[in-house]
Design a protein around this motif. Sequence first.
Motif, PDB file in Angstrom:
ATOM      1  N   SER A   1       3.834   0.254   2.754  1.00 47.52           N
ATOM      2  CA  SER A   1       3.284  -0.381   3.934  1.00 47.52           C
ATOM      3  C   SER A   1       2.412  -1.533   3.489  1.00 47.52           C
ATOM      4  CB  SER A   1       2.451   0.624   4.717  1.00 47.52           C
ATOM      5  OG  SER A   1       1.411   1.109   3.902  1.00 47.52           O
ATOM      6  N   THR A   2       2.057  -2.327   4.434  1.00 48.19           N
ATOM      7  CA  THR A   2       1.205  -3.456   4.115  1.00 48.19           C
ATOM      8  C   THR A   2       0.340  -3.747   5.324  1.00 48.19           C
ATOM      9  OG1 THR A   2       1.169  -5.725   3.384  1.00 48.19           O
ATOM     10  CG2 THR A   2       2.913  -5.126   4.900  1.00 48.19           C
ATOM     11  N   ILE A   3      -0.716  -4.499   5.115  1.00 50.09           N
ATOM     12  CA  ILE A   3      -1.603  -4.818   6.232  1.00 50.09           C
ATOM     13  C   ILE A   3      -1.415  -6.278   6.594  1.00 50.09           C
ATOM     14  CG2 ILE A   3      -3.982  -4.842   7.009  1.00 50.09           C
ATOM     15  CD1 ILE A   3      -4.422  -2.703   4.746  1.00 50.09           C
TER      16      ILE A   3
ATOM     17  N   MET B   1      -4.306   3.442   3.803  1.00 49.64           N
ATOM     18  CA  MET B   1      -3.404   3.917   4.845  1.00 49.64           C
ATOM     19  C   MET B   1      -3.788   5.344   5.249  1.00 49.64           C
ATOM     20  SD  MET B   1      -1.298   1.633   5.580  1.00 49.64           S
ATOM     21  CE  MET B   1      -1.309  -0.019   4.935  1.00 49.64           C
TER      22      MET B   1
ATOM     23  N   VAL C   1      -0.857  -2.558  10.603  1.00 49.66           N
ATOM     24  CA  VAL C   1      -0.054  -2.075   9.481  1.00 49.66           C
ATOM     25  C   VAL C   1       1.415  -2.408   9.735  1.00 49.66           C
ATOM     26  CG1 VAL C   1       0.666  -0.026   8.209  1.00 49.66           C
ATOM     27  CG2 VAL C   1      -1.658  -0.180   9.098  1.00 49.66           C
ATOM     28  N   ALA C   2       2.102  -2.916   8.731  1.00 46.19           N
ATOM     29  CA  ALA C   2       3.551  -3.114   8.848  1.00 46.19           C
ATOM     30  C   ALA C   2       4.227  -2.333   7.736  1.00 46.19           C
ATOM     31  CB  ALA C   2       3.891  -4.588   8.744  1.00 46.19           C
ATOM     32  N   LEU C   3       5.392  -1.819   8.033  1.00 50.33           N
ATOM     33  CA  LEU C   3       6.100  -1.025   7.029  1.00 50.33           C
ATOM     34  C   LEU C   3       6.993  -1.924   6.182  1.00 50.33           C
ATOM     35  CD1 LEU C   3       7.029   2.012   9.266  1.00 50.33           C
ATOM     36  CD2 LEU C   3       5.087   1.766   7.712  1.00 50.33           C
TER      37      LEU C   3
ATOM     38  N   LYS D   1       0.865  -1.178   0.000  1.00 51.27           N
ATOM     39  CA  LYS D   1       0.000   0.000   0.000  1.00 51.27           C
ATOM     40  C   LYS D   1       0.903   1.229   0.000  1.00 51.27           C
ATOM     41  CE  LYS D   1      -3.965  -2.107   0.796  1.00 51.27           C
ATOM     42  NZ  LYS D   1      -5.203  -1.893   0.072  1.00 51.27           N
ATOM     43  N   PRO D   2       0.546   2.207  -0.783  1.00 51.24           N
ATOM     44  CA  PRO D   2       1.362   3.417  -0.759  1.00 51.24           C
ATOM     45  C   PRO D   2       1.246   4.071   0.610  1.00 51.24           C
ATOM     46  CG  PRO D   2      -0.628   3.763  -2.030  1.00 51.24           C
ATOM     47  CD  PRO D   2      -0.592   2.312  -1.688  1.00 51.24           C
ATOM     48  N   LEU D   3       2.342   4.598   1.071  1.00 48.90           N
ATOM     49  CA  LEU D   3       2.338   5.212   2.386  1.00 48.90           C
ATOM     50  C   LEU D   3       2.014   6.695   2.284  1.00 48.90           C
ATOM     51  CD1 LEU D   3       2.733   4.065   5.089  1.00 48.90           C
ATOM     52  CD2 LEU D   3       5.170   4.423   4.921  1.00 48.90           C
TER      53      LEU D   3
ATOM     54  N   VAL E   1      12.143   3.224   4.198  1.00 51.32           N
ATOM     55  CA  VAL E   1      10.792   2.682   4.202  1.00 51.32           C
ATOM     56  C   VAL E   1      10.160   2.959   2.839  1.00 51.32           C
ATOM     57  CG1 VAL E   1       8.492   2.854   5.208  1.00 51.32           C
ATOM     58  CG2 VAL E   1      10.501   2.940   6.673  1.00 51.32           C
TER      59      VAL E   1
ATOM     60  N   THR F   1       0.468   1.802  13.844  1.00 50.17           N
ATOM     61  CA  THR F   1       1.855   1.461  13.545  1.00 50.17           C
ATOM     62  C   THR F   1       2.691   2.734  13.476  1.00 50.17           C
ATOM     63  OG1 THR F   1       1.165  -0.454  12.283  1.00 50.17           O
ATOM     64  CG2 THR F   1       3.387   0.351  11.886  1.00 50.17           C
TER      65      THR F   1
END
Lengths: 730, 179
Positions: A689-691, B70, A697-699, A674-676, A686, B51
């Motif tokens: 990101s991802t879910i 996000m 959420v994890a980077l 996913k775009p941050l 970084v 997060t």
Amino acid sequence: MDLDKVKQTFILEARELLAAMEEALLGIEEDLNPGESINAMFRAVHTIKGSAGLFGLDPIVRFSHTVESVMDRVRSKQISLDPTLVSLLLECHDHLASLITSTQEGVEETPESHEGSQRLLNQLIPYLEGNGVIESTPVRVAAQPSGASEGGWNECWHLSIRFGPDVLRNGMDPLSFVRYLGTLGKIVHLASVVEKLPRGEDYDPETCYLGIELDLDTDADRQTIEDVFEFVREDSEIRLLPPHSKVEEYIAFIRAMPEDERFLGEILVAGGCITTKDLEEALRTQKAETLEDGVIHGRLIGTILIEDQAVPPPVVAAALDKQKKFQDRQAQEMKVVKVQADKLDRLVDLVGELVIAGASANAMAVQVHEPRLLEATTIVNKLVEEIRDNALSLRMVQIGDTFNRFRRIVRDVSQEMGKSIELELHGGDTELDKTIVEKLSDPLMHIVRNAIDHGIESLEVRRARGKPDTGSLSLNAFHDSGSIVIEVADDGGGLNKAKILKKAVERGIIREGAELSDAEITSLIFEPGFSTAEAITKLSGRGVGMDVVRQNIDELRGSIELESYEEAGTTLRIRLPLTLAIIDGFRVGIGTASYVLPLDLVIECLDLGPFLESEENHLINLRGEVLPFLRLREIFRMPGEPPTRERVVVVQYGETRAGLVVDRLMGEFQTVIKPLGNLFKQVRGVGGSTILGSGEVALILDVPQLIQLASEPSSGLRRRPATHLPPTHS
Amino acid sequence: MADPKKNGTRHHRIAASAEPKQQYLAFGLGGESFAMEISYVKEVIHYGELTEVPLMPPFIRGVISLRGAMVPVIDLSVRFGRALTEIARRSCVVILEVPRGEGLVVVGVIVEKVSEVLELAASDIEPPPAFGGDLRSEFLNGVGKVGGGFVILLDVRHVLSMEEISALPGDRDAEAAPK
């Protein structure tokens, strides 16, 4: 029907056709057998004209008509396609494209576009001279009952009338028709046909034996003329032969018709070449013949119409051509379905959610230790994986189309520069995510222009260096370990290191007397505010330099390498991720947080302790290979103490390897990127990101950037300042 | 709605003054009462897993996933130059849509609790005090009088679109890019 929508389709189609035309034009000079390309070009212009006609876009119709006529002469080998004509046709292509664009903007014709059309038309006219239109083959006038009036191919309609025997009995006066025809136009010639008239006692005064052949000069259309005979048509034979000029009109009309599924007869009727009555009659004849023969095939409908003189052969030929074209196109359409890009994006988004949901279900199944559930979720995940791959492949497009555009650019630019350059394209079928391809075309354009402008030397220099007169430029695309590589190579002068150094010092990018390796020097051209052109040319040196290219590639999570040999050439290598949407991830933990690495960049995992080479210089010894490493804990300034047993993940990007030190290894899983967003753009290391399955959420770590950081002597955390040197590849 | 009498009065007031009213979402932060125009509010969610993003200024607490998208989360308290907001049972994230350029940017702000929706007429609002309080005056739209007390009306555009966060996600580019 929403006309706007249809118009959009037209514009879209026209663009595609123009692209095909351009490609054909550019390929034609090297093409040994250009016939197909010429046909393709002709079809493109022709279809555009036809569709434009449907929307009443007269400027486009007028312009494309002439272009089409010229191409038709090329097609029939009446004129040859020399480079001048190719250039002219390319210009016509551009003009058509601009006309289409203004149509899209809702402007039909501006004074400039009109002027442009006029200018090009004037240039096209010489190619039309003599015979600008399709030559019609001499027509055999078949089985005419009377020898009267053979001269049917002039500007008059030729009418051949055989009144039925009952015409008089039905109260009709044959002469009245002739008189009425006189009101439609001028009867140029008339001959009576009396062969049927019997002798003596067989003669029945109430029976009509008369036939008439007449030439009528009129503007009336076929239907109008035929309607004159409305009351006698039933039992009389009436044939209409259109004037010569009409034949061309018919042909043009048929060609301009939209391509859809039709029978030959229908095409002719729609074109106004025959009337429905003619068609019905011909069909009846066909049926009758079939029955008589007892064989299935009678004469073909086209043959019948020609032999019955309803339609001249060229018209039938044009109609048949049209019919075939539709069939061809239909065959093509079966293979390709056009889908709106946003629908596709939505699908990929959904599949992304599905992947996440699947991962979460799987995680739960593992937790509850229920074998049957685990089995079920495993199957689901496998299917989801397949769906994912399929959905992603929908977004993949071949880079060939993008490459092909460079033929034109190279041609134009090299002509402008007075250089002779040959462009080679390889790996056009390499597939790339659509978004990447779109975003790639600008930087690629810049690189190619640079190569032509600065890379390939002028003729004199090339001769002096003993190189062939024609410079070579190649675009190459291929897959390489989880990424896609695009190479732009030239056999030009290479980068002049002394010149680069001098310029860099002038621009204050480096200090005077700084010691730099070759790689560091070549990398200077990617620094903001650097431009190697000594004189600002029209093509490059507009202030947007290679730094913008680098920035664009960075945004695609890609990287650029540059290899240059003085006087021998430069190769620029762009490395890009396969897709931007979903990756196989490898999760690592630092403190309480967890981060994700793209799995295909992970080489191996080890304990830091036994491999540590130098804590001070941040180096590990991987079975004899010394690699730099960095601690993510330090990079991200995380509070807390590292565990006693630190782990290293060895990652590789391109040719470079480095170790990333983390607290925990948490295993692989599939993840959606996913775009941050811009807010977090500044964060080095970084990438997105991802879910996680839990909804957390994890980077995602930006491995190339981290490798770069690790390779730098002093790992700065700020964004690269102007004086900061790009990485050296260890 | 529970109190018909109160409801009646309100109607009466509207009819009498015929003054247009604006709705505000009132919330508590650091023991004070704030409110912001409800037109910016997209939704309110319970504070869940957040997060942290390393190397960000402290007022950006991190990101959350809002149905797959996000959303950056901002700590208003830190933004005001105060202490970090403590996460408690009633902590919420107010999801806001803030205009930026031609589009909208989705941003979350952490609040201690969401109290109610207020209806305020222009006459209920006093201009922001020129002095007193530690809040930057450009953050304020005014002070609303509610019953016997006051509520600070925030200027959402200013609070959330200062230079430091001008690069909020939400440009078309940023959103379209890595798919």
